[in-house]
Write a protein that holds these residues in place. Structure first.
Motif, PDB file in Angstrom:
ATOM      1  N   ASP A  96       0.829  -1.211   0.000  1.00  0.00           N
ATOM      2  CA  ASP A  96       0.000   0.000   0.000  1.00  0.00           C
ATOM      3  C   ASP A  96       0.860   1.258   0.000  1.00  0.00           C
ATOM      4  OD1 ASP A  96      -2.678  -0.850  -0.053  1.00  0.00           O
ATOM      5  OD2 ASP A  96      -2.590  -1.414   2.071  1.00  0.00           O
ATOM      6  N   GLY A  97       0.452   2.239  -0.807  1.00  0.00           N
ATOM      7  CA  GLY A  97       1.111   3.539  -0.827  1.00  0.00           C
ATOM      8  C   GLY A  97       2.392   3.606  -1.642  1.00  0.00           C
ATOM      9  N   THR A  98       2.792   2.515  -2.252  1.00  0.00           N
ATOM     10  CA  THR A  98       4.023   2.511  -3.043  1.00  0.00           C
ATOM     11  C   THR A  98       3.789   3.204  -4.381  1.00  0.00           C
ATOM     12  OG1 THR A  98       4.733   0.433  -2.054  1.00  0.00           O
ATOM     13  CG2 THR A  98       5.777   1.064  -4.122  1.00  0.00           C
ATOM     14  N   GLN A  99       4.749   4.047  -4.762  1.00  0.00           N
ATOM     15  CA  GLN A  99       4.681   4.725  -6.051  1.00  0.00           C
ATOM     16  C   GLN A  99       6.015   4.592  -6.774  1.00  0.00           C
ATOM     17  OE1 GLN A  99       3.007   8.679  -6.334  1.00  0.00           O
ATOM     18  NE2 GLN A  99       2.381   8.551  -4.196  1.00  0.00           N
ATOM     19  N   LEU A 100       5.947   4.361  -8.047  1.00  0.00           N
ATOM     20  CA  LEU A 100       7.120   4.401  -8.912  1.00  0.00           C
ATOM     21  C   LEU A 100       6.956   5.639  -9.780  1.00  0.00           C
ATOM     22  CD1 LEU A 100       9.664   3.136 -10.250  1.00  0.00           C
ATOM     23  CD2 LEU A 100       8.070   2.000 -11.825  1.00  0.00           C
ATOM     24  N   ILE A 101       7.918   6.529  -9.742  1.00  0.00           N
ATOM     25  CA  ILE A 101       7.856   7.739 -10.568  1.00  0.00           C
ATOM     26  C   ILE A 101       9.065   7.732 -11.496  1.00  0.00           C
ATOM     27  CG2 ILE A 101       7.817  10.257 -10.597  1.00  0.00           C
ATOM     28  CD1 ILE A 101       6.646  10.100  -7.724  1.00  0.00           C
ATOM     29  N   ASN A 102       8.809   7.554 -12.789  1.00  0.00           N
ATOM     30  CA  ASN A 102       9.861   7.603 -13.797  1.00  0.00           C
ATOM     31  C   ASN A 102       9.885   8.994 -14.418  1.00  0.00           C
ATOM     32  OD1 ASN A 102      10.849   4.993 -13.528  1.00  0.00           O
ATOM     33  ND2 ASN A 102       9.283   4.150 -14.875  1.00  0.00           N
ATOM     34  N   VAL A 103      11.080   9.478 -14.701  1.00  0.00           N
ATOM     35  CA  VAL A 103      11.233  10.816 -15.256  1.00  0.00           C
ATOM     36  C   VAL A 103      11.465  10.723 -16.758  1.00  0.00           C
ATOM     37  CG1 VAL A 103      12.541  12.973 -15.197  1.00  0.00           C
ATOM     38  CG2 VAL A 103      12.163  11.676 -13.077  1.00  0.00           C
ATOM     39  N   SER A 104      10.530  11.288 -17.502  1.00  0.00           N
ATOM     40  CA  SER A 104      10.639  11.382 -18.946  1.00  0.00           C
ATOM     41  C   SER A 104      11.002  12.824 -19.281  1.00  0.00           C
ATOM     42  CB  SER A 104       9.325  10.969 -19.609  1.00  0.00           C
ATOM     43  OG  SER A 104       9.431  11.048 -21.017  1.00  0.00           O
ATOM     44  N   SER A 105      10.296  13.401 -20.215  1.00  0.00           N
ATOM     45  CA  SER A 105      10.552  14.762 -20.654  1.00  0.00           C
ATOM     46  C   SER A 105       9.390  15.159 -21.559  1.00  0.00           C
ATOM     47  CB  SER A 105      11.858  14.809 -21.454  1.00  0.00           C
ATOM     48  OG  SER A 105      11.983  16.007 -22.186  1.00  0.00           O
ATOM     49  N   CYS A 106       9.151  16.445 -21.690  1.00  0.00           N
ATOM     50  CA  CYS A 106       8.194  16.880 -22.717  1.00  0.00           C
ATOM     51  C   CYS A 106       8.669  16.395 -24.079  1.00  0.00           C
ATOM     52  CB  CYS A 106       8.034  18.397 -22.700  1.00  0.00           C
ATOM     53  SG  CYS A 106       6.976  18.961 -21.360  1.00  0.00           S
ATOM     54  N   GLY A 107       9.984  16.213 -24.206  1.00  0.00           N
ATOM     55  CA  GLY A 107      10.553  15.663 -25.431  1.00  0.00           C
ATOM     56  C   GLY A 107      10.075  14.257 -25.729  1.00  0.00           C
ATOM     57  N   GLY A 108       9.546  13.561 -24.721  1.00  0.00           N
ATOM     58  CA  GLY A 108       9.000  12.231 -24.921  1.00  0.00           C
ATOM     59  C   GLY A 108       7.627  12.247 -25.570  1.00  0.00           C
ATOM     60  N   TYR A 109       7.099  13.453 -25.799  1.00  0.00           N
ATOM     61  CA  TYR A 109       5.775  13.606 -26.410  1.00  0.00           C
ATOM     62  C   TYR A 109       5.832  14.503 -27.641  1.00  0.00           C
ATOM     63  CZ  TYR A 109       4.157  11.455 -22.138  1.00  0.00           C
ATOM     64  OH  TYR A 109       3.970  10.579 -21.105  1.00  0.00           O
TER      65      TYR A 109
END
Length: 164
Positions: free
Chosen positions: A54-67
């Motif tokens: 419970d409460g675990t989060q994975l936050i990956n860092v992309s970029s606006c460049g990824g869109y």
């Protein structure tokens, strides 16, 4: 161990805003290893260990460049697209399997760090001249701590350029 992983998973060790025809193979390989292989493997290992916590989060860092596509950073944009797509797909997989963990992708616009110098392979870099508006690292930290932490699980959070 976590600190070492955080040091590993950043782009500021190689230039990435170059034309494909001018890109050295080792730079391209490093960018792809970092944003595709390392991120996918480490994220997968994290999911295996924490998907039911419970409460675990994975936050990956992309970029606006990824869109989007930036003509002098095509490989960078493609690699960041993979980060975004992998994480967004993971969100759906976690939902469908009933996992307690959440995954998010942080996609900032230009952020004033030493990355501008490294990415462009120069000793000085003028963010005002190159972007006009951008995030400071302090703004990114604030945004992450105050807003992203409370954001419900979804695939994509794009941070638009603002100064001040």
């Amino acid at each position: 161990m976590a600190k070492g992983a955080l040091q590993l998973l950043k782009n500021d060790d190689f230039p990435c805003t170059v034309l494909i025809s001018d890109t050295y193979t080792v730079i391209t390989e490093a960018m792809l290893h970092l944003n595709i292989e390392a991120l996918t493997i480490l994220s997968s290992l994290f999911v295996c260990d924490y998907k039911d916590v419970d409460g675990t989060q994975l936050i990956n860092v992309s970029s606006c460049g990824g869109y989007t596509i930036v003509p002098t950073a095509v490989t960078y944009c493609a690699a960041k697209f993979c980060v975004s797509t992998f994480t967004e797909g993971l969100v759906w997989e976690l939902k469908e399997t009933g996992a307690k963990m959440n995954a998010k992708v942080l996609s900032p616009a230009a952020t004033k760090t030493e990355f501008g110098m490294v990415a462009n392979n120069v000793s000085e870099y003028d963010y005002d001249k190159s972007f006009g508006t951008y995030h400071t690292s302090g703004q990114m930290a604030y945004y992450h701590m105050r807003r992203l932490a409370f954001m419900p699980p979804c695939g994509h959070l794009s941070l638009y350029r603002t100064n001040g």
